[in-house]
Design a protein around this motif. Structure first.
Motif, PDB file in Angstrom:
ATOM      1  N   ASN A   1      13.460 -35.710  13.891  1.00  0.00           N
ATOM      2  CA  ASN A   1      13.071 -36.004  15.273  1.00  0.00           C
ATOM      3  C   ASN A   1      13.638 -34.953  16.214  1.00  0.00           C
ATOM      4  O   ASN A   1      14.462 -34.117  15.824  1.00  0.00           O
ATOM      5  N   ALA A   2      13.194 -35.001  17.461  1.00  0.00           N
ATOM      6  CA  ALA A   2      13.590 -33.990  18.437  1.00  0.00           C
ATOM      7  C   ALA A   2      15.078 -34.038  18.751  1.00  0.00           C
ATOM      8  O   ALA A   2      15.716 -33.000  18.944  1.00  0.00           O
TER       9      ALA A   2
ATOM     10  N   LEU B   1      11.438 -27.151  18.263  1.00  0.00           N
ATOM     11  CA  LEU B   1      11.648 -28.351  19.068  1.00  0.00           C
ATOM     12  C   LEU B   1      10.358 -28.788  19.770  1.00  0.00           C
ATOM     13  O   LEU B   1      10.116 -29.989  19.942  1.00  0.00           O
ATOM     14  N   VAL B   2       9.538 -27.841  20.175  1.00  0.00           N
ATOM     15  CA  VAL B   2       8.292 -28.173  20.879  1.00  0.00           C
ATOM     16  C   VAL B   2       7.406 -29.048  19.990  1.00  0.00           C
ATOM     17  O   VAL B   2       6.879 -30.081  20.419  1.00  0.00           O
TER      18      VAL B   2
ATOM     19  N   ASP C   1       7.224 -36.724  17.862  1.00  0.00           N
ATOM     20  CA  ASP C   1       7.961 -37.908  18.333  1.00  0.00           C
ATOM     21  C   ASP C   1       7.090 -38.756  19.246  1.00  0.00           C
ATOM     22  O   ASP C   1       7.020 -39.983  19.096  1.00  0.00           O
ATOM     23  N   LYS C   2       6.449 -38.127  20.206  1.00  0.00           N
ATOM     24  CA  LYS C   2       5.648 -38.861  21.172  1.00  0.00           C
ATOM     25  C   LYS C   2       4.492 -39.575  20.491  1.00  0.00           C
ATOM     26  O   LYS C   2       4.140 -40.704  20.834  1.00  0.00           O
TER      27      LYS C   2
ATOM     28  N   GLU D   1      17.665 -30.928  18.744  1.00  0.00           N
ATOM     29  CA  GLU D   1      18.472 -30.547  19.910  1.00  0.00           C
ATOM     30  C   GLU D   1      19.941 -30.382  19.518  1.00  0.00           C
ATOM     31  O   GLU D   1      20.627 -29.467  19.988  1.00  0.00           O
TER      32      GLU D   1
ATOM     33  N   GLU E   1       3.723 -23.797  25.294  1.00  0.00           N
ATOM     34  CA  GLU E   1       4.086 -25.214  25.245  1.00  0.00           C
ATOM     35  C   GLU E   1       3.030 -26.048  25.970  1.00  0.00           C
ATOM     36  O   GLU E   1       2.601 -25.711  27.069  1.00  0.00           O
TER      37      GLU E   1
ATOM     38  N   ARG F   1       8.839 -32.605  19.486  1.00  0.00           N
ATOM     39  CA  ARG F   1       8.611 -33.496  20.629  1.00  0.00           C
ATOM     40  C   ARG F   1       7.192 -34.057  20.607  1.00  0.00           C
ATOM     41  O   ARG F   1       6.966 -35.224  20.956  1.00  0.00           O
TER      42      ARG F   1
END
Length: 327
Positions: free
Chosen positions: A104-105, A314-315, A321-322, A109, A200, A318
């Motif tokens: 996951n993000a 990371l992009v 995840d969403k 991070e 992004e 995310r």
């Protein structure tokens, strides 16, 4: 590490290392595979023997602390990427980490913070960035070959693959180990390339469902992204269809034509414009990660940029995840 030989150690020498990545480390200038690790030490020994690797281990700590190793490739299930990356960075060794970069993000991070804390280098194995097919696509878009981009359509349809239910491969279907099932395993390839091409996204929506209830992870996912210049992407990933419905297609559609290609199958790149259809032959390398490993090796030696950073990865995390939050 500038101008030095990169002596690699692999943590997790499983399937992905057999052809896709493992042999490539010895085919790159100033790069050598010197050690491998797997929890089943007999399998590590077998891999080492077949691939002529001088050292093998059943314990990751021993490989990380081997003085002959100065760079680490983490090729374990995503849930362990953060831990092994931190251990390698603690030991002062740069890390090449498999995709998806983690589950996951939030974990990604933390990995970004670790790279900064230990002031060392981390690259992510979004290796399609370095393949000729996708470099050609990027070049054609930059030249305006198909005009202003309007829409990107991605369709990945696969029949159920029973190999993923056996013990060795089942981790891909376990959300705790892999994040979100086969969508989490495959979509990072496409999502990363889209962000590499278009930046992004400005918005991201999606939904994941478990239609067949064959395992605990989703088996169908849809994603919609919006990029700069109002470029829209619509994608679907389904792993529960009939074999005769199998599909692996990406179309990038502009106001003067479109590009058509596959992400996972060797296929030609079709360039369709008012002048007709141009077919550009494309072929993936046998060791498909070879161009990426070459770029990462140059980065670790101080001879080139980072081909895919944790921030880049990371992009995509995310977006996933969403999408999974609405399942």
């Amino acid at each position: 590490m500038a101008n030095n030989q990169i002596a690699w150690g692999i943590i997790g020498c499983g399937d992905v290392c057999e052809i896709k990545s493992g042999p490539a480390f010895n085919k790159v200038d100033r790069s050598t595979l010197v050690a491998v690790m797997r929890r089943d030490v007999a399998k590590a020994e077998d891999f080492a023997r077949r691939h002529h690797v001088p050292r093998f281990y059943g314990d990751a700590g021993e490989l990380i602390n081997d003085k002959a190793v100065n760079a680490i490739y983490v090729a374990t299930p995503p849930s362990t990427h953060e831990y092994y990356t931190e251990e390698a960075l603690k030991a002062g060794k740069p890390v090449y980490v498999e995709k998806p970069v983690t589950v996951n993000a939030a974990t990604c991070e933390r990995m970004i913070a670790l790279a900064k804390k230990y002031n060392n280098k981390v690259s992510v194995a979004h290796y399609r960035r370095e393949l000729p097919l996708f470099k050609t696509v990027k070049s054609l878009l930059e030249k305006g070959t198909i005009g202003n981009i309007r829409l990107v359509r991605i369709s990945v349809l696969q029949q159920p693959n029973h190999k993923y239910t056996n013990a060795e491969h089942a981790w891909r279907l376990d959300p705790d180990l892999a994040g979100g099932g086969l969508f989490h395993d495959l979509s990072p390839h496409q999502l990363d390339i889209l962000c590499w091409l278009f930046g992004e996204p400005k918005f991201s929506t999606g939904r994941s469902l478990n239609q067949s209830r064959s395992y605990n992870a989703p088996d169908i996912t849809s994603v919609e992204l919006g990029f700069e210049k109002n470029i829209l992407m619509q994608g679907v990933w389904a792993f529960n269809v009939a074999e005769n419905s199998r599909e692996d297609v990406c179309e990038i559609i502009g106001d003067q034509g479109k590009l058509r290609f596959s992400f996972f199958m060797n296929s030609d790149l079709q360039v369709i414009t008012a002048a007709g259809t141009q077919v550009m032959p494309m072929e993936f390398p046998v060791n498909i990660q070879l161009p990426m490993i070459e770029a990462v090796t140059k980065y670790f030696r101080g001879d080139g940029p980072n081909p895919c950073s944790l921030e880049d990865a990371l992009v995509s995390m995310r977006i996933m995840d969403k999408t999974l939050q609405t399942s």
